[in-house]
Every structure is written in structure tokens, then in C-alpha cells.
Design an enzyme around this catalytic site. Structure first.
Site, mmCIF file in Angstrom:
data_model
loop_
_atom_site.group_PDB
_atom_site.id
_atom_site.type_symbol
_atom_site.label_atom_id
_atom_site.label_comp_id
_atom_site.label_asym_id
_atom_site.label_seq_id
_atom_site.Cartn_x
_atom_site.Cartn_y
_atom_site.Cartn_z
ATOM 1 N N TRP B 296 0.835 -1.197 0.000
ATOM 2 C CA TRP B 296 0.000 0.000 0.000
ATOM 3 C C TRP B 296 0.879 1.261 0.000
ATOM 4 C CZ3 TRP B 296 -1.541 -4.602 1.875
ATOM 5 C CH2 TRP B 296 -2.870 -4.978 1.729
ATOM 6 N N CYS B 331 -6.684 -4.634 -1.816
ATOM 7 C CA CYS B 331 -7.846 -5.472 -1.499
ATOM 8 C C CYS B 331 -8.578 -6.014 -2.720
ATOM 9 C CB CYS B 331 -8.801 -4.748 -0.555
ATOM 10 S SG CYS B 331 -9.693 -3.365 -1.262
ATOM 11 N N ASN B 453 -20.359 -2.507 11.019
ATOM 12 C CA ASN B 453 -21.216 -1.971 12.084
ATOM 13 C C ASN B 453 -20.523 -1.077 13.102
ATOM 14 O OD1 ASN B 453 -23.967 -2.946 11.752
ATOM 15 N ND2 ASN B 453 -23.071 -4.991 11.914
ATOM 16 N N ASP B 455 -19.020 1.982 15.260
ATOM 17 C CA ASP B 455 -19.335 3.390 15.473
ATOM 18 C C ASP B 455 -18.060 4.211 15.324
ATOM 19 O OD1 ASP B 455 -21.882 2.609 16.132
ATOM 20 O OD2 ASP B 455 -21.441 2.498 18.277
ATOM 21 N N GLU B 502 -30.873 1.252 9.300
ATOM 22 C CA GLU B 502 -30.402 2.066 10.420
ATOM 23 C C GLU B 502 -31.593 2.588 11.212
ATOM 24 O OE1 GLU B 502 -26.134 2.226 9.273
ATOM 25 O OE2 GLU B 502 -27.182 2.514 11.165
ATOM 26 N N GLU B 507 -32.411 -3.598 14.084
ATOM 27 C CA GLU B 507 -31.000 -3.218 14.157
ATOM 28 C C GLU B 507 -30.545 -3.134 15.614
ATOM 29 O OE1 GLU B 507 -29.922 0.742 13.815
ATOM 30 O OE2 GLU B 507 -27.920 0.353 13.025
ATOM 31 N N TYR B 573 -6.711 4.938 -0.117
ATOM 32 C CA TYR B 573 -8.067 4.401 -0.030
ATOM 33 C C TYR B 573 -8.300 3.693 1.294
ATOM 34 C CZ TYR B 573 -7.247 -0.635 -0.739
ATOM 35 O OH TYR B 573 -6.883 -1.941 -0.589
#
Lengths: 740, 740
Positions: B296, B331, B453, B455, B502, B507, B573
Site C-alpha cells: 500500500w 484489497c 457496524n 461506530d 439504520e 437493528e 483508499y
């Protein structure tokens, strides 16, 4: 376009300049901290903004730190209350989730109204509050961090602080700074190794994932340094004494080094699931240059024979200093050193032995034995083996990653087996999940399930290559699981923790459950022959002649004739046959409902030349009943008794008084033993000792004497082993109680 | 004792003689077969007992085998019915669980009453019936093995046999023998490579674990050679064409070689769970000398830049011939080559792209961004990054190892991430399990769950090192998951397969479930600021100046003043910042319930010198509301548009008629491009082509023309890329339909 590029090329030009180094540039902002010996120094003075043109004002009105006392002596309250007084370490060693104290001396009395200071704990490189690798601890209730702090007492300029590390904090070596806040910046102590401290798992605290609510178990599985590992056969159990030595000087650092060598992220080191899984991979040298090289070949020229070790200390210290895998191990060595690692870090752990452990290289529940059309074992086509015994570890922890009910004892196994998810590691697998066939849960529960539950299937092979199952033995594998009884020197049968009793309704349900999760079993149920073959249990010393009485029991009302094949083999403890040293092919006629005994004479000279380590003989009887065409089989492992070492101690049996230990051995054979190693050690009283004898003539005796000085009180043992290519696994031990 | 041993030594003598080789002696009876290119020859004549003194009687009365026809041509029924006609292989390629046919010519007509013959299939070393590596197939109903056999037809001396491999048989390269049984032994054909055959997974057969009951999906996920991989940003999606090339000459052998290189036991190779898990480890070079080296860094001097590849063929063939990892991948290259592997073996597979993929190096559900007391990002302390996008694979299979309900699409990921159970591999993880928070099931479901998922937590850091969460963004990560629509060139949003919408009740339940299994989330819920910051979506070409309009929306009834920090950064990226090329620090005053626009001029000269591959600019606005002390934040990734390659084809557009393809490119910049590689290929029509230009001056154009001859009919594409250190990820393609 210019002339210069008018002639493009079909190949790129060769690269010039130095080859670039591997880099994390563009991929991660900083490398992940994965080494507990890496240090990022926190600055001695951290400015709030740049100092003005006149530099810093004098800070004389703020607290200055004169001295820090980590209260780290073995007889101080920290080590006693945290059950860490035996660790032979100059540093403070405490457990998480429980308060410890340090004493700070300032230049004047601390005034909580105007002075602001904190103790700062850091671990690994680039410490960070949000990652739990930088933890400030404050003396006031108003200002609390993730670790609780309080002023326990003040006396003159001295403040005694109480610190309670979170019960799920990272386990490893921390450094502590004392920091004083001023309006201009933070004034700190310099890094000084005397303020390094170790924080361990804590089985005594309910909030810790390794909490074990049984003081006897904790004493055994965390605090006890010397243990017993069972081997031999399920009906003829032998014992091996082992000095785990988890408190010995350097062992704790060696255990942390193992995780550093694995480049295990520091932030994962508070989770016993991740720590034990990583360690199960790192204890063996496969894949990852781990601690121990496995060797089952009988040739240990370039290392120490697995049967020769007496404890873990030598192995771990050699690994940490050489940074190279140590030669050699077999299953109990892996399990014993793993046990040291676990107990040393504070995870309750024990070594267990499974008798007749399926070595399952297919992930199914079958061990296949191929017979030819005459009922004889076809050795070229029988590729599976059943280990006479296999040792692994259990460790105790909660399993928040699984549904409720699967906490408690977990299997981990460091012996490199053929396939465990394709890797040389195994577990933690919940023992409860194994018992109940819930093998869909990580890690490797299906693999351990097969080790205790496989069927042995005898196939008869036709000439065209196809095979029919002729006998299925569903009780042979996983015959018994043993571990040491906590607080006693006896063994404890824990088979019922792994499976329901054979033939019970629960057992059937569990096997069906396991099949739902993809375990393949042999479905056919060939009718049982009406002739049984019974082999006796024998206790024979190495070098003796003996008789083997094979019973043929006819349970039918008709006469039966068996064409039998009685085969005697030298086998490794892995069940692999080294050589067949004898066979008989009697035809046995048995009257209705009668028993016939077939006597087989076994002379020592025919097995002695082939004997391999652990001196296991395997007798197999197979045969075909003429009248019915049915197949009969029987198997028995006979572990020959080795001569013993005599270990004796003499002297005051008091702390700090010199004593003497002697090892005596007599070569009972007519031939000489060459290249003989003897090892001796005892936890808390004698570090590992070694002696090499190039030759011990047949019939001659030797005595080796060592002096030692006990370091602490209590009952312990001195254990010794003798090992040479012609005779392995000779041991002896003596108990000794040291008074104050 | 003799004099010779009267002086024992404290150290053993140094070893003499050669160092022993690693051996399985004593440990396993035979090494586990783990190489599909290993061969154990079955003898041409296998005697039943030893021949008598006069040797073997003449065998003239028994069948002799004159010829074997594997019916392996692409237009014969085997390859058509098994959907294997596109494999560019001289050998028979079929799928398991479905009948294929071979034709055997004997020296006389076959008589089922007196003649006994079998077709024998073997794979790997030491083939064994009970392991499924030796399978005899019989022509009669009376005698059936695990694979069904039947005589389809006879004609003169010719017998056409139908063979149905078991639907769970081993996948790989087999050899077929024809064997005739005589009373004296078995007469066999000699090994001849023309009777090698490949047996693959079969998504068309219900009994196969990879059965996929949807012809459109099967056509796309097994049979389609050219695909689209999505990248860019969720609100500005870019496409990358890729030639998977799973049917190209040598690719199937290369895929089998990957499993050989991993020493994967042959007996495990029929299980798609084990095959995909092993491959996820082997596709990257970490741990195991696997296929692709990740890089990378932007420096690809010693290999091919990840953005330069056009397909998998070159990579796989280079790996199989050099037996060394290929340089370099990011990736989407891992995912694309993994996709080739899966489709080639017959496992339905697709590449998916997750926008804003949490790169979670802690196994928890938080990505931490640290702000200083003025609301500016503290780059030294912000260690986590969120990948702008991340590509992985899904493959389709049943999951008998899990409770019902978790079959179907499974996530596998070959990109080496920091931690996935401590290893560089990931999956298969059930997409259903991820959606429902059932992350206790293997393999690595918790890891993938965090990728979609997590936060984003903004912390404000105090001077004393402690931090308070000031904003939690629960919707940023896993913003969108895309894959190609089967049978079309459009994209399909499959976010709802990974998570419930969401804010829905489902959820919340799922996140609670995941927390039960040990996922750690940020619990605090800081009050939202009453000022919003909004960044626009922009479409800008590389090298252009542009304006950024930052909106500050005051949702309160009072005046608000924001001390803002608007920062422009060049990022990889992977979300890692390369450099900050600009910042503004306006103070913005906003009347009650009004919006203020702050205009930021961005000149190309300030970002062009810092630009890294994929040309991503990341704008971050952070600020503190003076009146309330609340923190406001906004982030936006702008992917600059690269110039395009123009690809054109001309000619007959018919099979076997020569055609011409040309690539045209104009350097739009004022500076020269140096060291430029151009690649072009098209499935079924053109093998990978390469051209190197040392220099393309600013403003100048080039045209590169190649001739090619289409091999088969249908619609396909020619795709091309241009790559040089100063400009990466330039591509173009053209569709073409070949008529018969």
C-alpha cells in the site's frame, strides 16, 4: 510524441535503486503495538503550548516528586494480598481487579485542594488512553479514570496511593510514571526500570474472566509448581512428575516474550480467549518459530529427548535467551510447558490425559483398521492410528463470545496435530460444549470431540479393493480422561466431564447432535460375532520373559473354530507400529459355551532388540470364525515397567541450610547403557541440574550427589530422570518438607 | 563401574554424524497425502498370491483393454452437460454428483455374465478406499461402490460407461485406470496422462454443498469470466473491469497448486468450508508464501502496481510457474484472484465492496478519532482508520457445521488484515449470521460484523490525557455494500443482506445480541450539537481547480458562532492520511435558524504535488460552538476523476477471424508521464498484452494496436489499464459481440 518514446517496449525496464523495505505506509497510521518490550517514552515535561519568549517560569510552587516506593518486596502487603509472593522477581507483580498500593514522597505535604497529580500507567509503544495502553490514575473521587485511585494515607510529605486496575485490563509489563499538573504543563518522573510492574490475570476476583470460585482448585491450578502428568495405559496408569516452575526467575518474562515473538497486539492481551489461542499456536514451533520442536522419531541426537525433561524452566529460559525453538517435545512436554505459561500469567490451568486418543486426520469420527480376507491386519492399508494416550491442557475462563453455559474449563492443545482448522493449534474449546455435542462453537470443539468419541471400524477388504465394515468398536476411544486431584497426589477421573456414560440415552443424543454439525460416523452395525477374544492385563518389567494368555469365549450353543492371528508389536505411544516382533497363527476349536485359553510365550530377547521409548508392546488378535465367517478382534497395550531411580535427600530440611540430594541407579541389564543423561530439580529448593555419563556397564551402579539450599518453607519434591537411547523414561522422586 | 565412566560430565558431548531429517516416524503411519501432483502408481498386474512355479497361466480368455476414450472434447456431451466446455484444457473436466461417460474398447465384446471389470479412480499419494482417494466403479447393479456405475450402451467391442461421482467427493485431479479381474489377479491399464480428469464442485446438483438454485446467479457466479468491481465513494461509485479468466489455460492447475503449496490434506478438498478457509489464507503471502504480496506504499518498483492489473490469469500463472508470491496486491486484487479460484473450482462466488469499512485492529466496534481541546483532529493520537472502501468475496454453500439457517452466502476475505483470530485469513462467515448478530459462530463473523457496524467516536482530549466522547456517528461505517447484478452490467445494493435498516428495532436487537457475544460498543450518547456542517458531493477531474462550499446550519433559535477548522488532505483508499495540503480556520457566525456558506477555493497546484494513487482527497471540518461548547464535525471523500483510455476494436467480429484492438491515450497534464505501463486483455478473445512507454510528454497522445483472433462466440469486453508512478488507475474498455 518525442522520439525518445517512439519505440515502446514489451517489457518494463529492470528496476534501479535499493529495494524498498516492507512498510505500513498508506495502510495503517501507525504499526499496531505488539511487543511488550517496546517502549515509547513519555516526556519528562509536557508543555501546554510553547513557552513564552522568556522561557518557563519557575515551578517552585508546584509539587516535586522526590521518591517513589513500589512496595514490591515479597513480604509486603501487595505481593501477599495478590498471591504473587512466590514470583522470583525484583519488580512489583500484582493481579488486575484488585487494589495495590504505592508510596510517593513529595518535596512537601500533599494538599488535595491545590495540588494535582496522577499516577500514569503505560504499556507497549505509542500508549493511548482509548486503547487502554495509557491509564492515568487520580487521587480524587471527582476525577476518576478507568482504573480507580484513592489516597490511602498521608504522612508528612508521603502519600500512599491505592490503585485498582480494571478487571479486564491488559496483562503484561507496565511502567508507572508520577505526573504533577501545573498551569504550564505536566512534570513527570523519568523512566526507571524500578517502576516497572507486572499485572496478571486474577482468578480471585469475580469481575475477572478467569475467576474460579474454589480455593482448593485455585491453589492447585495457579499456585502449585509441581504436578503429576499421567501416561501409560488406562488399565495400567503411570505417573510423571513435572516441575512447572511458573514462579522461577525469568519465567514470567519468558512467557511475555512468547506473545511478543508472536507479534500479538498488546490490546488483545487482556482477553484470556485470545491469549490462550495464540499460545496454543506458539508453544509449538510449526508455522511460527514457537517454543518447542516436536520429535517422535527416537533420534534426539541434536537436542534433549522428550522423556528426559524434568520441568519447564530450562525450556522457557532457553527459548527466551536463544530466541530459537527448543528441541525436543512430545505431547506431555507441550502440555506441561503450556501449563507453566498459563499458571504464570494467572489463568487457572491443569494437564489432562486422554487414554486411547483418536488421531483423526480426516475430521470424521472413524478410525479405520483394514483386515485382509483372512482377518489379518493389512498394515499397508491401515493408515490411522490411535494414540495410547494424549495430553492436553484445560484452562478456566468465562466465554462471553459464546451463548451462556459454555464457560468453565476449556481445552487447549499445543501439540501440533495434523489438522485443526489447518493450523498447528487447538482451542479454547468448551468442555461443556464437547460433552453436549455442541461442536459448532469455536474453537476446534469438533476436533476434540473426535479425540474422545471416535469409533474404531474394522473393514474387511475384498480383492477388488472395496471394503465392508465387519466390526465397529464404539467404546475404545476416549476410554478415560485423568487429571491430578487438587491438593492431593492422587488422580481424578474426569471422563464424565467429557462424555455421558457409554450406552446412555444422553450419549446417543449427543452423538446425533454432533452428526448434525457434520461429524461423519460409521452407520453400519455389523452383527457381533458369538466368539469373544479377551486379552489379560499384564505388569511386566523391561527385560523379563512372560506369558500371554489369550482367552477365546464361545457364547453360542454350537462348536466354533477360529483361525486366529496373534500378533505382538512394538509401538510408539502414538499407536504407530515400529515393528512386529512375533506372530502365532493357531486354529482354536471351542466347544459350545466354553472358553479355550491359548498360551503365547514371549521371550525378552525377541522384543528387546526392537524396543522403542516408553516400552509399549501392542498385542492384536484377529481371526475369522470358520462356521459363520464372522470376524473377531482384540487389542491390548502392555507398557513394560522400567527400572527406577532412587532419589534421597539429607540435611537440616530448613530454609537457608545446605542439604544434599543423591540419585542412585543400577543398570539391571546385561548390556551397557551409553550416552546417559540424568536431570534433577525441585521447585523452590533446587534449580535444574544435569549430569552426563558416557557409559554405565551392565549390572553396575552409580550415585550422583548435589548440594542445595532450600529458599522457602513447605512440602515439595525433588524429581529426577535418566535417559539414554537404549532406555528412556526412567524417573524417581522424593518428597521433602522444609521448615522455617 | 569402570574407569571409563568414573568422571561424568556436566554437559553432554557434542553430537556426531549427520543431522537427522524431519521425519514422521513414530508419529503417523504414513505422511498425510497433501499434494494433488503426488502419484502412487497402481501396479499394471496385481497378483492374488504368488504365481506358481510355472509362472502365470496365459490370460487370453480374459478381457484385454485396447483403448479408452475419455470423451473429453469441448463439444462432446460430458463437457456440455457439466458446464465445463469453456475450460481450456485437454483433459476431461466434470462436476461431482452428476453422471459423465467414458468409452472403453476391449479385444472382444463385453459379456456381463462372465467378464468382470472396473474403472478405478485415484487421487494423491497412497490412495485408499476408506479415505475416498481410491474409488472402483463397477458396471453392474449387483456390485456398487460409493460412486455409481452403469453400462450406458455397448456396440461391438465398445462399452460406454456412465460414472456418477459422489456429490461430496474430493475435488481435484484424478487418474482413471481400467481394471479387469481374473482369478489370478487384476490386469490394469498403465498410467497415461490422457486419462487424467478433473472433478469440480457442482452448483447445479442439489446434493452438492455448493448447490445454488438460480440459473441467473449460477451463470454469473460460476460461468462469467469478466466482472465489475466497485470502488470510489458511496456517493460517487467508480467501476473497475476485471478478467477473472477462470477457464484460461493453466488456471485450473494453478488453483490446485495453491492447495498443494498449502499442503492441504487431499481428503479435506471436497469440503467447501475447508477449501475456502484455506484459500483465504493462501491468497496472501503472509504466513505461508501464498499468492500475492500486499503493498500500500505507493512504491511498486519491484513489481506490478495493484492498479495496473487487468485480470487474474497473469498472476495465477506466474505464481504456479515461479512458485513465489507475486508482487503486488491491494484489497480488490486479492478479492478478484480469490474470485477466480472459487469460480474455477466451481464454488459460486462474487466480489463485494463495503463502503467505509472499519479497519478494526482491536476487535471492538469503535473507531476512535481524537480531537484536541479546540476541536481539531489530533493526528498523533488518532491511530484508527476507516477504509474508503474494502473488497471481499462471498461464496455460496451450505453450512452443516452450524445450526440451520446459516447456509447461503458466506464472507471470505484474503486481504491480510491486522487481526482475524491472529491470522491473515478470514471466513467463511455466514452473511445471515452477521445480519442477525450471531457472531459466536465460526469463522470470523465478529470481525466482519465490526467492518460493517462500527461506530465512529470523536473524543475530546483533556490536558491530563483523559478523554470524553463528544460525538458518536453510528451510520458512517458500512454505509453501502455493492456487488454486480447477475447477468447485467449494473450494480446491486446488498446492504440489506448485511444489516437491518439504520434506526430500526431489528437493528437495535442485533447490536445488543452482538454485545452479548463480547463486542464492545461506545455506550455514551453525547447530546447532538444544534449546528450541522454539510459538505457537498463533488465531481472533479484530476488537475482542475475547484470550490468547496461548506454549509453551517444553525438549527437553534439563538445565534451561534463556530470556530471551525477546515482541513484538506490527500488520503490513501485505506483512509490513512498522506499529507494535509490546506487548512482554513474561519470563525462563522450564524443567525438563528439560518445557514451560512463558507467558500473554500482549492487550486490544483496545492494538491497535485501531494497526490497519491486513487487520487482521493479527504475534507474534514471540525469546530467548537462558542455559545455551547459543543463539537461539530463533517467528513467527505472526493475521488478525483482520472483521464480515460479509449479502447476500440475493428474487424469481422467472427470466430477465427483476425481483428484489431487499439488503445488511445492523451496526457492531459502540462508535465510528462514517465515509466508508463499499459495492459490489455479480453476473456475468450485476447490473452493479457503489455506495453511499456518510458515517457509520454504533457499534452501528447499515443495509440497502441494489437491483433487478435476471437476463439468463441458471445458478448465480451476488451479492457485496458494505464499505470505510472504519477498517474494510477486509468482504464478503459469496449464491449464486443463475436458471431459464429
Amino acid at each position: 510524441m518525442s522520439d525518445r518514446d517512439a519505440t515502446p517496449s514489451d517489457v518494463p525496464p529492470p528496476p534501479t535503486g535499493p529495494r524498498p523495505k516492507a512498510t505500513s505506509r498508506g495502510r495503517t497510521t501507525v504499526p499496531v503495538a505488539s511487543d511488550n518490550s517496546d517502549i515509547t517514552d513519555v516526556p519528562e515535561f509536557e508543555f501546554f503550548g510553547l513557552p513564552g519568549p522568556r522561557g518557563l517560569p519557575p515551578l517552585t510552587e508546584y509539587l516535586d516528586i522526590l521518591e517513589v516506593d513500589m512496595m514490591r518486596k515479597p513480604n509486603e502487603s501487595n505481593k501477599i494480598q495478590h498471591h504473587t509472593m512466590y514470583y522470583n522477581s525484583d519488580h512489583l507483580v500484582v493481579r488486575r481487579g484488585q487494589e495495590f498500593q504505592v508510596k510517593v514522597t513529595f518535596n512537601r505535604p500533599y494538599d488535595s485542594a491545590r495540588d494535582k497529580f496522577a499516577l500514569e500507567f503505560v504499556i507497549g509503544s505509542s500508549p493511548q488512553f482509548s486503547k487502554g495502553t495509557y491509564i492515568p490514575v487520580f487521587p480524587t473521587k471527582e476525577r476518576q479514570s478507568s482504573w480507580e485511585g484513592r489516597v490511602v494515607s498521608t504522612s508528612g510529605n508521603e502519600v500512599t496511593m491505592g490503585i485498582t486496575p480494571e478487571a479486564n485490563c491488559i496483562v503484561g509489563k507496565y511502567h508507572m510514571y508520577v505526573a504533577v499538573a501545573t498551569p504550564f504543563g505536566i512534570r513527570r518522573t523519568r523512566r526507571d526500570t524500578s517502576r516497572n510492574l507486572y499485572i496478571l490475570f486474577n482468578p480471585w476476583v469475580a469481575a475477572d474472566a478467569v475467576y474460579l470460585d474454589d480455593e482448593t482448585e485455585r491453589e492447585e491450578c495457579v499456585m502449585t509448581e509441581i504436578g503429576i502428568i499421567y501416561h501409560g495405559a488406562y488399565d495400567d496408569v503411570s505417573e510423571r512428575n513435572w516441575n512447572y516452575g511458573q514462579f522461577n526467575y525469568g519465567v514470567l518474562d519468558a512467557c511475555l516474550y512468547i506473545m511478543d515473538k508472536a507479534a500479538m497486539p498488546i490490546t488483545n492481551r487482556g482477553d484470556p480467549i485470545k491469549v490462550t489461542r495464540k499460545a496454543s499456536a506458539m508453544l509449538n514451533s510449526r508455522d511460527d518459530e514457537g517454543v518447542l520442536v516436536g520429535n517422535w522419531s527416537g533420534d534426539y541426537t541434536y537436542g534433549v529427548a522428550p522423556t528426559s525433561w524434568t520441568g519447564s524452566t530450562d525450556i522457557l529460559l532457553t527459548y527466551a535467551s536463544s530466541k530459537m525453538p527448543v528441541c525436543y517435545a512430545q505431547c506431555w512436554v507441550y502440555a506441561a510447558v503450556f501449563n507453566t505459561f498459563l499458571r504464570c500469567l494467572g489463568i487457572p490451568a491443569r494437564v489432562v490425559t486422554n487414554y486411547y486418543s483418536a488421531h483423526d486426520n480426516d475430521g470424521n469420527l472413524k478410525t479405520d483398521i483394514i483386515l485382509d480376507e483372512n482377518g489379518r491386519i493389512d498394515r499397508n492399508r491401515t493408515k490411522d492410528s490411535i494414540w495410547n494416550y494424549h495430553c492436553w491442557n484445560e484452562c478456566y475462563m468465562s466465554r462471553p463470545d459464546l451463548p451462556p453455559g459454555f464457560g468453565g474449563w476449556q481445552v487447549v492443545d499445543a501439540t501440533p496435530q495434523e489438522t485443526s482448522d489447518g493450523m498447528y493449534r487447538c482451542g479454547p474449546a468448551s468442555v461443556q460444549a464437547i460433552k453436549h455435542g455442541q461442536i459448532c462453537f469455536p474453537f476446534d470443539a469438533a476436533f476434540v470431540f473426535a479425540e474422545v468419541n471416535s469409533d474404531v471400524v474394522f473393514y474387511s477388504r475384498r480383492r477388488d479393493g472395496t471394503m465392508d465394515p465387519v466390526k465397529v468398536n464404539r467404546t475404545h476411544v476416549g476410554r478415560m480422561v485423568l487429571t491430578k486431584t487438587p491438593g492431593e497426589l492422587t488422580r481424578r477421573d474426569i471422563t464424565d466431564q467429557y462424555k455421558f456414560s457409554e450406552g446412555s440415552a444422553e450419549e446417543r443424543t449427543v452423538l446425533e447432535k454432533a452428526e448434525e454439525f457434520g461429524c461423519k460416523r460409521e452407520k453400519s452395525d455389523p452383527t457381533l460375532a458369538d466368539v469373544d477374544v479377551v486379552l489379560p492385563t499384564l505388569e511386566i518389567s523391561v527385560g523379563n520373559d512372560f506369558e500371554l494368555n489369550v482367552e477365546f469365549v464361545n457364547r453360542s450353543d454350537q462348536e466354533r473354530t477360529v483361525d486366529a492371528y496373534i500378533s505382538g508389536n512394538v509401538v510408539y505411544y502414538t499407536g504407530v507400529t515400529s515393528s512386529e516382533f512375533m506372530f502365532n497363527t493357531p486354529t482354536v476349536e471351542i466347544k459350545p459355551n466354553k472358553t479355550v485359553k491359548e498360551l503365547v510365550e514371549v521371550e525378552s530377547k525377541i522384543y528387546m532388540r526392537d524396543l522403542v521409548e516408553q516400552a509399549n508392546l501392542h498385542f492384536i488378535v484377529t481371526g475369522k470364525v470358520k462356521e459363520t465367517g464372522q470376524i473377531v478382534t482384540a487389542m491390548k497395550v502392555v507398557t513394560l515397567r522400567n527400572p527406577k531411580l532412587t532419589v534421597e535427600v539429607s540435611g537440616g530440611e530448613k530454609v537457608n541450610e545446605e542439604m544434599m540430594a543423591s540419585v542412585q541407579f543400577t543398570n539391571p541389564f546385561t548390556f551397557s547403557l551409553e550416552g546417559v543423561s540424568i536431570r534433577m530439580e525441585g521447585p523452590g529448593i533446587m534449580s535444574p541440574k544435569f549430569k552426563y555419563y558416557s557409559l554405565i556397564p551392565g549390572g553396575s551402579s552409580l550415585t550422583w550427589t548435589e548440594f542445595f539450599t532450600p529458599q522457602r518453607t513447605g512440602t515439595t519434591r525433588v524429581i529426577a530422570t535418566l535417559d539414554c537411547p537404549a532406555l528412556r523414561q526412567v524417573s524417581g522422586q522424593v518428597s521433602i518438607t522444609i521448615k522455617p
